[in-house]
Scaffold this motif. Structure first.
Motif, PDB file in Angstrom:
ATOM      1  N   GLY A 393       0.473  -0.888  -0.296  1.00 54.96           N
ATOM      2  CA  GLY A 393      -0.495   0.323  -0.256  1.00 54.96           C
ATOM      3  C   GLY A 393       1.165   1.227   0.186  1.00 54.96           C
ATOM      4  N   ALA A 394       2.112   1.413   0.764  1.00 54.52           N
ATOM      5  CA  ALA A 394       3.223   2.285   0.551  1.00 54.52           C
ATOM      6  C   ALA A 394       3.500   2.482  -0.531  1.00 54.52           C
ATOM      7  CB  ALA A 394       3.689   2.252   2.467  1.00 54.52           C
ATOM      8  N   ALA A 395       4.224   1.641  -1.074  1.00 57.94           N
ATOM      9  CA  ALA A 395       4.286   1.509  -2.319  1.00 57.94           C
ATOM     10  C   ALA A 395       3.822   1.985  -3.645  1.00 57.94           C
ATOM     11  CB  ALA A 395       4.931   0.184  -2.865  1.00 57.94           C
ATOM     12  N   MET A 396       2.453   1.620  -3.299  1.00 60.84           N
ATOM     13  CA  MET A 396       1.619   2.165  -4.424  1.00 60.84           C
ATOM     14  C   MET A 396       1.340   3.741  -4.417  1.00 60.84           C
ATOM     15  SD  MET A 396       0.564  -0.202  -6.288  1.00 60.84           S
ATOM     16  CE  MET A 396      -1.162  -0.024  -6.974  1.00 60.84           C
ATOM     17  N   GLU A 397       0.935   3.952  -3.168  1.00 64.51           N
ATOM     18  CA  GLU A 397       1.720   5.729  -3.080  1.00 64.51           C
ATOM     19  C   GLU A 397       2.218   6.470  -3.043  1.00 64.51           C
ATOM     20  OE1 GLU A 397       1.200   8.162   1.430  1.00 64.51           O
ATOM     21  OE2 GLU A 397      -0.889   6.470   0.655  1.00 64.51           O
ATOM     22  N   VAL A 398       3.737   5.864  -2.744  1.00 71.01           N
ATOM     23  CA  VAL A 398       4.732   6.472  -3.545  1.00 71.01           C
ATOM     24  C   VAL A 398       4.653   7.212  -5.183  1.00 71.01           C
ATOM     25  CG1 VAL A 398       7.275   6.750  -3.608  1.00 71.01           C
ATOM     26  CG2 VAL A 398       5.752   6.374  -1.385  1.00 71.01           C
ATOM     27  N   ARG A 399       4.059   5.557  -5.314  1.00 69.46           N
ATOM     28  CA  ARG A 399       4.191   5.148  -6.829  1.00 69.46           C
ATOM     29  C   ARG A 399       3.744   6.742  -7.762  1.00 69.46           C
ATOM     30  NH1 ARG A 399       2.079   1.293 -10.432  1.00 69.46           N
ATOM     31  NH2 ARG A 399       2.973   0.340 -12.276  1.00 69.46           N
ATOM     32  N   LYS A 400       2.895   6.736  -7.146  1.00 66.62           N
ATOM     33  CA  LYS A 400       2.051   7.870  -7.856  1.00 66.62           C
ATOM     34  C   LYS A 400       2.162   9.618  -8.229  1.00 66.62           C
ATOM     35  CE  LYS A 400      -2.566   6.341  -5.896  1.00 66.62           C
ATOM     36  NZ  LYS A 400      -3.975   6.508  -5.254  1.00 66.62           N
ATOM     37  N   GLN A 401       3.205   9.347  -7.147  1.00 63.63           N
ATOM     38  CA  GLN A 401       4.103  10.683  -7.390  1.00 63.63           C
ATOM     39  C   GLN A 401       5.410   9.999  -7.857  1.00 63.63           C
ATOM     40  OE1 GLN A 401       4.214  12.592  -3.445  1.00 63.63           O
ATOM     41  NE2 GLN A 401       5.342  14.365  -3.387  1.00 63.63           N
ATOM     42  N   TYR A 402       5.821   9.098  -7.168  1.00 66.76           N
ATOM     43  CA  TYR A 402       7.104   8.682  -8.199  1.00 66.76           C
ATOM     44  C   TYR A 402       7.002   7.334  -8.839  1.00 66.76           C
ATOM     45  CZ  TYR A 402       8.887  12.259  -4.518  1.00 66.76           C
ATOM     46  OH  TYR A 402       9.107  13.819  -3.649  1.00 66.76           O
ATOM     47  N   PRO A 403       6.994   7.205 -10.408  1.00 67.85           N
ATOM     48  CA  PRO A 403       6.742   6.091 -11.039  1.00 67.85           C
ATOM     49  C   PRO A 403       7.897   5.478 -11.094  1.00 67.85           C
ATOM     50  CG  PRO A 403       6.274   8.369 -12.200  1.00 67.85           C
ATOM     51  CD  PRO A 403       6.415   8.868 -11.280  1.00 67.85           C
ATOM     52  N   HIS A 404       8.826   6.077 -10.985  1.00 62.36           N
ATOM     53  CA  HIS A 404      10.637   5.030 -11.465  1.00 62.36           C
ATOM     54  C   HIS A 404      10.336   3.634  -9.850  1.00 62.36           C
ATOM     55  CE1 HIS A 404      13.849   3.725 -12.253  1.00 62.36           C
ATOM     56  NE2 HIS A 404      14.402   3.926 -13.703  1.00 62.36           N
ATOM     57  N   PRO A 405      10.810   2.709 -10.522  1.00 61.85           N
ATOM     58  CA  PRO A 405      10.935   1.779  -9.548  1.00 61.85           C
ATOM     59  C   PRO A 405      11.805   2.369  -8.145  1.00 61.85           C
ATOM     60  CG  PRO A 405      10.852   0.934 -11.372  1.00 61.85           C
ATOM     61  CD  PRO A 405      10.569   2.168 -12.037  1.00 61.85           C
ATOM     62  N   PHE A 406      13.225   2.778  -8.893  1.00 60.59           N
ATOM     63  CA  PHE A 406      14.042   3.485  -8.159  1.00 60.59           C
ATOM     64  C   PHE A 406      13.410   3.956  -6.827  1.00 60.59           C
ATOM     65  CE2 PHE A 406      16.178   7.636  -6.365  1.00 60.59           C
ATOM     66  CZ  PHE A 406      17.975   6.282  -5.828  1.00 60.59           C
ATOM     67  N   TYR A 407      12.095   4.704  -6.560  1.00 58.47           N
ATOM     68  CA  TYR A 407      11.442   5.329  -5.465  1.00 58.47           C
ATOM     69  C   TYR A 407      10.777   4.798  -4.464  1.00 58.47           C
ATOM     70  CZ  TYR A 407      13.264   9.655  -7.706  1.00 58.47           C
ATOM     71  OH  TYR A 407      14.048  10.679  -8.383  1.00 58.47           O
TER      72      TYR A 407
END
Length: 417
Positions: A393-407
């Motif tokens: 859930g946390a990763a999906m949330e961050v992914r919206k703002q930072y799409p690259h998997p690095f983040y």
């Protein structure tokens, strides 16, 4: 390190340990000019350090042979399939990989079914692609090179398994093999183009037998310790002011948490937390020593009479009470690939010392994205989610703002399900 070492071996190990620590201090970047001024060459001292570390590893391995097998935390016997299946919650699939010279085998096990999948592959090419993919994932600017390689690796290791997963499965437990330990499966594209994380919560295990020993996933008990290196520089490594923002954000979610920032996050304080608190979050540098894996370590604030590193060999002998350990540091999930499919890393060492779940990273992380990720992770833990669901859930949330998997994809959840 003396707790599980025979008394006869302790003096030799203590002497070698002190010599290694002394050499490390002498070789610190700030001491180089002093060394040269005294007519001593750093290269010669590095040779002495390598030799001392090799002697320590050999002596400790030999001492370990004298410790009864019954005292070891993790046994290696493969579990009976029926017993393994009863441990799997509904909606969960365990996927265990085995890599051969020209093929890959995966065992796909759920609560109600099990099957083996075998497919041909070019082992050398696959290894190269996985390691190259990890390098691209660790580079936020990898851009156009990333998508084609993701698709290629997914075809080689994921798609043959995906077709065997029952529709009801929403959670994956991956038991990687060899270099697959360096692959975050959650980034791989599925047949419909979505990433694995969009369909599944993903966690990892060192082996299927580990699941039989760890039990169910720990629940947050509100006995959390937060440690951040902050503005302290250790052994020439840069301060980490972003760790203060990270732990401050978590403290707003868990205001009752114990905290140690900067100069207060010493070796002894970190050990105390691991031995006394139920949840421990350490935001600091993680160092991988590929030549001497036992000396891979977490960096901590220097203090009189205490080392500035909590090394793997010490962690091996701690009785860790913490059920959840989060290593919010760079590359803490990595280790040295050994002869069997084992990775000698901090994650597995902490599990072996008593923890049930460890969160660790595969590459050097972004301060800002990690702070967001960890806040989302702890919010979900507080709401009652397990670690793999909270990380998804946390990763999906961050992914919206930072799409690259690095983040959003550097952290792996390893351990109890």
């Amino acid at each position: 390190f003396r707790e599980n070492v025979p008394p006869a071996a302790a003096p030799q190990l203590a002497k070698l340990e002190q010599r290694i620590l002394s050499l490390r201090v002498q070789l610190a970047p700030e001491n180089e000019s002093i060394l040269r001024g005294a007519g001593r060459e750093p290269a010669a001292l590095r040779g002495d350090l390598d030799q001392a570390q090799a002697q320590f590893a050999l002596a400790r391995q030999q001492a370990g042979l004298d410790v009864s097998r019954g005292s070891q935390t993790v046994k290696l016997e493969p579990p009976a399939l029926r017993a393994l299946r009863t441990k799997l919650p509904a909606g969960t699939a365990l996927v265990e990989y085995c890599i051969l010279a020209d093929s890959v085998t995966a065992f796909v096990v759920t609560r109600v079914s099990s099957q083996q999948v075998v497919w041909k592959t070019n082992g050398k090419a696959l290894r190269g692609n996985v390691l190259r993919l990890r390098a691209l994932l660790a580079d936020a600017n990898s851009g156009e090179q990333l998508a084609p390689l993701l698709a290629q690796v997914a075809t080689a290791v994921w798609k043959p398994v995906a077709s065997k997963l029952p529709p009801a499965v929403t959670r994956l437990v991956i038991v990687p093999a060899a270099y697959l330990n360096y692959l975050p499966f959650q980034v791989l594209p599925m047949e419909d183009g979505r990433a694995v994380i969009e369909r599944y919560a993903v966690s990892y295990l060192p082996s299927a037998s580990t699941m039989m020993l760890l039990g169910g996933a720990p629940k947050m008990t509100h006995d959390l310790f937060l440690g951040a290196l902050g503005n302290v520089s250790v052994d020439g490594w840069a301060p980490l002011p972003g760790t203060l923002r990270e732990t401050e954000g978590i403290a707003r979610i868990f205001p009752e948490a114990a905290r140690a920032n900067g100069n207060l996050l010493t070796h002894d304080r970190a050990v105390k937390a691991l031995q006394e608190n139920r949840e421990v979050h350490l935001a600091t540098h993680g160092l991988l020593d590929e030549h001497a894996p036992l000396f891979s370590a977490l960096l901590l604030s220097p203090a009189p009479g205490q080392p500035a590193r909590l090394s793997m060999y010490e962690l091996m002998d701690l009785k860790v009470r913490a059920q959840l350990v989060v290593l919010s540091a760079c590359e803490t999930g990595l280790g040295q690939l050994l002869g069997g499919d084992e990775v000698a890393g901090l994650t597995r060492t902490i599990l072996g010392a008593g923890a049930r779940t460890v969160v660790s990273s595969l590459w050097k992380v972004s301060d800002e994205a990690t702070a967001l990720l960890m806040q989302g992770f702890y919010r979900r833990l507080r709401a009652g989610e397990n670690a793999s669901g909270a990380m998804r859930g946390a990763a999906m949330e961050v992914r919206k703002q930072y799409p690259h998997p690095f983040y959003w994809a550097p952290f792996l959840v390893t351990g109890a399900i």
